[in-house]
Design a protein around this motif. Structure first.
Motif, short mmCIF file in Angstrom:
data_model
loop_
_atom_site.label_atom_id
_atom_site.label_comp_id
_atom_site.label_asym_id
_atom_site.label_seq_id
_atom_site.Cartn_x
_atom_site.Cartn_y
_atom_site.Cartn_z
N LEU A 72 0.83 -1.21 0.00
CA LEU A 72 0.00 0.00 0.00
C LEU A 72 0.87 1.26 0.00
CD1 LEU A 72 -2.87 -1.03 2.44
CD2 LEU A 72 -3.04 -0.66 -0.03
N THR A 73 1.96 1.22 0.76
CA THR A 73 2.87 2.36 0.81
C THR A 73 3.49 2.60 -0.56
OG1 THR A 73 3.38 1.85 3.11
CG2 THR A 73 4.92 3.30 1.96
N GLN A 74 3.94 1.55 -1.20
CA GLN A 74 4.54 1.69 -2.53
C GLN A 74 3.52 2.16 -3.55
OE1 GLN A 74 6.43 -2.08 -3.30
NE2 GLN A 74 8.24 -1.56 -2.09
N MET A 75 2.29 1.66 -3.44
CA MET A 75 1.23 2.11 -4.36
C MET A 75 0.95 3.60 -4.15
SD MET A 75 -1.38 -1.14 -4.27
CE MET A 75 -2.66 -0.31 -5.15
N ALA A 76 0.90 4.03 -2.89
CA ALA A 76 0.65 5.44 -2.59
C ALA A 76 1.79 6.30 -3.13
CB ALA A 76 0.49 5.64 -1.09
N GLN A 77 3.02 5.85 -2.96
CA GLN A 77 4.16 6.61 -3.48
C GLN A 77 4.09 6.70 -5.00
OE1 GLN A 77 7.60 4.58 -1.97
NE2 GLN A 77 7.59 5.68 -0.01
N PHE A 78 3.72 5.60 -5.65
CA PHE A 78 3.62 5.60 -7.10
C PHE A 78 2.54 6.58 -7.57
CE2 PHE A 78 1.67 3.91 -11.00
CZ PHE A 78 2.77 3.96 -11.83
N ILE A 79 1.40 6.55 -6.87
CA ILE A 79 0.31 7.46 -7.24
C ILE A 79 0.73 8.90 -7.06
CG2 ILE A 79 -2.01 8.25 -6.55
CD1 ILE A 79 -2.63 5.25 -5.96
N PHE A 80 1.39 9.23 -5.94
CA PHE A 80 1.83 10.59 -5.70
C PHE A 80 2.86 11.04 -6.73
CE2 PHE A 80 0.38 10.01 -1.12
CZ PHE A 80 -0.75 10.81 -1.28
N GLN A 81 3.74 10.14 -7.14
CA GLN A 81 4.74 10.47 -8.14
C GLN A 81 4.10 10.68 -9.50
OE1 GLN A 81 7.70 7.40 -8.04
NE2 GLN A 81 8.65 8.17 -6.16
N THR A 82 3.08 9.90 -9.78
CA THR A 82 2.39 10.01 -11.06
C THR A 82 1.60 11.31 -11.14
OG1 THR A 82 2.17 7.60 -11.07
CG2 THR A 82 0.85 8.81 -12.65
N VAL A 83 1.01 11.72 -10.03
CA VAL A 83 0.19 12.91 -9.98
C VAL A 83 1.04 14.18 -10.15
CG1 VAL A 83 -1.32 14.31 -8.49
CG2 VAL A 83 -1.63 11.84 -8.64
#
Length: 84
Positions: A72-83
């Motif tokens: 979940l942490t990695q997914m959140a980081q990926f989403i924040f980086q993508t945004v």
């Protein structure tokens, strides 16, 4: 005289049979005690294995929770980086 000898032989035979019967009973008692000890040991081992399995299951459960949090942490980081 023949009847006396027959009685002696019968008595001796009965004494020998009683002697071996007594030994057989004592052996059966010893075997029963040992069998009971083995059963107790088996029950103790089964309880220890069950406890070990419970501990291992809890560790696996904790690992799974950790991996879920990590994912979940990695997914959140990926989403924040993508945004960004």
């Amino acid at each position: 005289m023949g009847q006396f000898i027959s009685q002696v032989v019968i008595s001796l035979t009965q004494m020998v049979l009683l002697h071996y019967l007594d030994k057989t009973v004592k052996l059966a008692q010893v075997m029963t005690v040992r069998l009971n000890q083995m059963v107790h040991l088996f029950q103790t081992q089964m309880e220890a294995l069950r406890s070990l399995a419970v501990v291992q299951f809890k560790r696996l459960e904790e690992r799974l929770i950790f991996l879920k949090v990590l994912l979940l942490t990695q997914m959140a980081q990926f989403i924040f980086q993508t945004v960004k």
